[in-house]
Structure formats: C-alpha cells, structure tokens
Design a protein around this motif. Structure first.
Motif, PDB file in Angstrom:
ATOM      1  N   ALA A  42      53.150  80.715   9.166  1.00  0.00           N
ATOM      2  CA  ALA A  42      53.949  81.785   8.552  1.00  0.00           C
ATOM      3  C   ALA A  42      55.313  81.259   8.119  1.00  0.00           C
ATOM      4  N   ARG A  43      55.916  80.472   8.967  1.00  0.00           N
ATOM      5  CA  ARG A  43      57.217  79.899   8.601  1.00  0.00           C
ATOM      6  C   ARG A  43      57.083  78.985   7.391  1.00  0.00           C
ATOM      7  N   GLY A  44      56.026  78.193   7.361  1.00  0.00           N
ATOM      8  CA  GLY A  44      55.792  77.321   6.219  1.00  0.00           C
ATOM      9  C   GLY A  44      55.532  78.101   4.941  1.00  0.00           C
ATOM     10  N   LEU A  45      54.796  79.195   5.049  1.00  0.00           N
ATOM     11  CA  LEU A  45      54.536  80.027   3.870  1.00  0.00           C
ATOM     12  C   LEU A  45      55.836  80.615   3.332  1.00  0.00           C
ATOM     13  N   LEU A  46      56.683  81.093   4.231  1.00  0.00           N
ATOM     14  CA  LEU A  46      57.967  81.645   3.798  1.00  0.00           C
ATOM     15  C   LEU A  46      58.841  80.576   3.137  1.00  0.00           C
ATOM     16  N   GLY A  47      58.707  79.339   3.614  1.00  0.00           N
ATOM     17  CA  GLY A  47      59.466  78.239   3.039  1.00  0.00           C
ATOM     18  C   GLY A  47      58.775  77.585   1.854  1.00  0.00           C
ATOM     19  N   ARG A  48      57.656  78.153   1.444  1.00  0.00           N
ATOM     20  CA  ARG A  48      56.874  77.649   0.303  1.00  0.00           C
ATOM     21  C   ARG A  48      56.409  76.214   0.502  1.00  0.00           C
ATOM     22  N   ARG A  49      55.958  75.908   1.706  1.00  0.00           N
ATOM     23  CA  ARG A  49      55.418  74.584   2.017  1.00  0.00           C
ATOM     24  C   ARG A  49      53.923  74.596   1.723  1.00  0.00           C
ATOM     25  N   SER A  50      53.469  73.666   0.916  1.00  0.00           N
ATOM     26  CA  SER A  50      52.070  73.678   0.486  1.00  0.00           C
ATOM     27  C   SER A  50      51.103  73.450   1.653  1.00  0.00           C
ATOM     28  N   TRP A  51      51.508  72.694   2.671  1.00  0.00           N
ATOM     29  CA  TRP A  51      50.636  72.409   3.801  1.00  0.00           C
ATOM     30  C   TRP A  51      50.319  73.655   4.622  1.00  0.00           C
ATOM     31  N   SER A  52      51.144  74.676   4.510  1.00  0.00           N
ATOM     32  CA  SER A  52      51.020  75.834   5.398  1.00  0.00           C
ATOM     33  C   SER A  52      49.824  76.719   5.079  1.00  0.00           C
ATOM     34  N   ARG A  53      49.288  76.618   3.869  1.00  0.00           N
ATOM     35  CA  ARG A  53      48.162  77.480   3.514  1.00  0.00           C
ATOM     36  C   ARG A  53      46.909  77.115   4.312  1.00  0.00           C
TER      37      ARG A  53
END
Length: 140
Positions: free
Chosen positions: A70-81
């Motif tokens: 969730a934190r990665g998605l909010l930060g627009r990190r491609s790995w987070s999906r």
C-alpha cells in the motif's frame, strides 16, 4: 529508471491507485488486528499460549506485505503492484473458506471477497499500470 525510483510525474495520483492502496492497507490492518487478537487470546484466554503466539506473530508478519504494498502504491512504486496482486489472490481462497463456515465468518468472508475482487480490478486497470510506470508486453 530503476524500480526503486518513484514514477512521480506532474499528473495527480489516479483515484483508482489511491483506492487500491487503501484496500491493501485495510487488509494489512485487519491482519495485524487479527494477530494482536490472537496474541491477546493466548495471554488472557484458556487456549494454548504457544499456538496463539505463533498464530498472532504470523498474522502480524503477513500484515506487512499488504501494508508495504500500500505504501509503495501511494508512492507510485512499480514493484508494489506485484505484492498487492498476490495478496488479493491469496485472499480469495480465504474468503471462500470463511463463506463455507458458520456464524459471523460468513459475512466476513463476503466482505473479504468483495474487497479482494475490487482491489484486483483496480490493480490490473490500465490507468493504474500507467500511473505506476508499468508498460505492456510490447512496451506500449
């Protein structure tokens, strides 16, 4: 651009991406709460303390996956999906098991199923992929 870098752009974060991150965070919070409940039950209940502690710690550790995603998605990190999608896929059989149970587990299973399917739809949406900087198979 490495996968560690954010795909920040001048465009605002799409609502679909924010919603997917919110659902992942909700699931992570629910797992953590379940872990704390299991530990509390073991400490103050009549059950096996060792089993409750292991269950609780396991749930808390598993909660880190959707929370970090969730934190990665909010930060627009491609790995987070990837971790977010895997979390939803794992949630579906859990929801099915809850739906096959009795009592209050049935509505919990229904809610989990709706959240998991909704999050999956949001995560595989082309708008979400574009916002995360994920290109299609042909680089489009």
């Amino acid at each position: 651009m490495s996968t560690e870098q954010s795909t920040e752009s001048a465009e605002p974060r799409p609502a679909r991406l924010t919603a997917a991150a919110s659902l992942a965070a909700l699931e992570g919070g629910a797992l953590a709460a379940g872990g704390l409940y299991a530990i509390g039950t073991g400490l103050f209940g009549d059950g096996s303390r060792g089993q409750a502690a292991i269950t609780g710690v396991t749930l808390i550790v598993l909660a880190l996956i959707p929370l970090v995603a969730a934190r990665g998605l909010l930060g627009r990190r491609s790995w987070s999906r990837g971790p977010a999608i895997i979390t939803q896929i794992i949630a579906l059989p859990v929801a099915w098991t809850l739906l096959s149970a009795a009592g209050l587990l049935i509505p919990a299973g229904a809610v989990l199923a709706v959240v998991a399917v909704t999050a999956l739809v949001l995560l595989v949406n082309p708008t979400t992929a574009k916002a995360l900087g994920i290109r299609g198979p042909r680089g489009a």
